[in-house]
Scaffold this active site. Sequence first.
Site, mmCIF file in Angstrom:
data_model
loop_
_atom_site.group_PDB
_atom_site.id
_atom_site.type_symbol
_atom_site.label_atom_id
_atom_site.label_comp_id
_atom_site.label_asym_id
_atom_site.label_seq_id
_atom_site.Cartn_x
_atom_site.Cartn_y
_atom_site.Cartn_z
ATOM 1 N N ASN A 57 6.234 -18.933 4.763
ATOM 2 C CA ASN A 57 5.450 -19.069 3.598
ATOM 3 C C ASN A 57 6.368 -19.203 2.247
ATOM 4 O OD1 ASN A 57 3.412 -18.782 1.555
ATOM 5 N ND2 ASN A 57 3.394 -16.357 1.881
ATOM 6 N N TRP A 58 6.221 -20.573 1.897
ATOM 7 C CA TRP A 58 6.988 -20.922 0.746
ATOM 8 C C TRP A 58 6.557 -20.585 -0.533
ATOM 9 C CZ3 TRP A 58 8.681 -26.678 2.056
ATOM 10 C CH2 TRP A 58 9.626 -26.823 3.081
ATOM 11 N N LYS A 59 5.377 -20.113 -0.410
ATOM 12 C CA LYS A 59 4.626 -19.795 -1.896
ATOM 13 C C LYS A 59 4.741 -20.993 -2.672
ATOM 14 C CE LYS A 59 5.622 -14.881 -0.735
ATOM 15 N NZ LYS A 59 5.994 -13.602 -1.185
ATOM 16 N N HIS A 114 -3.716 -13.667 1.324
ATOM 17 C CA HIS A 114 -2.141 -12.862 1.241
ATOM 18 C C HIS A 114 -2.402 -11.772 -0.156
ATOM 19 C CE1 HIS A 114 1.925 -12.614 -0.283
ATOM 20 N NE2 HIS A 114 2.151 -13.133 0.703
ATOM 21 N N GLU A 151 -0.735 -11.552 -2.537
ATOM 22 C CA GLU A 151 -0.569 -12.128 -3.974
ATOM 23 C C GLU A 151 -1.952 -12.629 -4.272
ATOM 24 O OE1 GLU A 151 2.955 -14.410 -2.799
ATOM 25 O OE2 GLU A 151 3.795 -12.657 -2.977
ATOM 26 N N GLU A 161 1.321 -6.793 5.962
ATOM 27 C CA GLU A 161 2.488 -6.957 5.101
ATOM 28 C C GLU A 161 2.425 -5.942 3.916
ATOM 29 O OE1 GLU A 161 3.920 -11.233 4.570
ATOM 30 O OE2 GLU A 161 2.111 -11.145 3.487
ATOM 31 N N GLY A 214 9.051 -9.293 -1.153
ATOM 32 C CA GLY A 214 9.796 -9.826 -2.271
ATOM 33 C C GLY A 214 10.421 -8.745 -2.860
ATOM 34 N N SER A 230 9.945 -8.870 3.056
ATOM 35 C CA SER A 230 11.751 -8.820 3.127
ATOM 36 C C SER A 230 12.158 -8.991 4.467
ATOM 37 C CB SER A 230 11.904 -7.501 2.414
ATOM 38 O OG SER A 230 11.662 -7.309 0.964
ATOM 39 N N GLY A 272 8.640 -14.686 3.572
ATOM 40 C CA GLY A 272 8.577 -15.362 2.191
ATOM 41 C C GLY A 272 9.998 -16.019 1.617
ATOM 42 N N GLY A 273 10.571 -15.274 1.033
ATOM 43 C CA GLY A 273 11.892 -15.709 0.552
ATOM 44 C C GLY A 273 12.941 -16.356 1.387
HETATM 45 P P1 PGA Z 1 8.981 -12.037 1.463
HETATM 46 O O1 PGA Z 1 7.573 -12.525 1.343
HETATM 47 O O2 PGA Z 1 9.523 -12.397 2.863
HETATM 48 O O3 PGA Z 1 9.803 -12.720 0.170
HETATM 49 O O4 PGA Z 1 9.224 -10.340 1.101
HETATM 50 C C1 PGA Z 1 6.699 -12.115 2.572
HETATM 51 C C2 PGA Z 1 5.395 -12.760 2.414
HETATM 52 O O5 PGA Z 1 4.835 -12.477 0.758
HETATM 53 O O6 PGA Z 1 4.727 -13.115 3.126
#
Ligand code: PGA
Length: 267
Positions: free
Chosen positions: A20-22, A110, A112, A182, A188, A228, A249-250
């Site tokens: 997930n590149w956001k 998600h 966010e 999650e 993050g 993470s 994500g990251g």
């Molecule tokens: P992260 O994000 O790996 O940067 O913690 C995961 C996500 O939000 O799907």
Amino acid sequence: MSPGAAKGAGEGRRLLISGNWKMNHDHFQAIATVQRLLYRLGPPEYAAAEVSIHPPFTDLRSIQVLLENDDPPIALGAQHCYWEDSGAFTGEISPVMLQKLGVRYVIAGHSERRMLFGDTDETVARRARAILDHSMVPIICVGETEAEREEGRSIERITSQVKGSLAGLSPEEIAGSVIAYEPIWAIGTGRTATPEDAQEGCAAVRTEVASIAGETAANSLRVQYGGSVKPANAKELMDLADVDGVLVGGASLDADAFAEIVSAVAS
Ligand code: PGA
């Protein structure tokens, strides 16, 4: 687990590793990242897990063309969508548009989106309905906040989100869907859930799915862990009984790190 092995006592749950590149990478950066990923992944990785990448909407067409030319077994994913097919909804993207671009997986709800853009279990359920109606697969996200965890309410929170977000879906539709557990405090932050926490959360998802849609659906549905995930912890997490993949994500922004996460389960 050996390459190609599937989880779930005869249910054949194949690992799904999603990036997930956001809101990162313009379409030039997206092309470079996917090209590098294609260079790093090969038959052992593709045999060990299904891989999906979820770039911003503006990158989808470029990556679709790239994947069509190369034809690797990487699925194109989106991060979000609206539930109407078309109309006066300024700024929104419809599931019809995503389907037309060859998108297979769409993330819904998600944390966010839930925290910053007002998604609720009800709107997540509407998105999931629309995604399935257009022959794509929803990746529905659930997870507790740090405060809920400290109050000992993690399982209660996960359970109510699963129930609300799956409202109106048939057992067959649920069986073919993906839920990502999650924990918000792990997203993050560099703080990964312990294997015990990850297993407990993912098992709670499956238990709730069993009570809503039956054991067969619960054994078929794939549950990802997210928060993470890095090359160093990916294999340990995916070896857990109820973890059928990861939502990254990251670490997915860097093709080498993301490839190492996939390689971790191929070796
Ligand atoms: P992260 O994000 O790996 O940067 O913690 C995961 C996500 O939000 O799907």
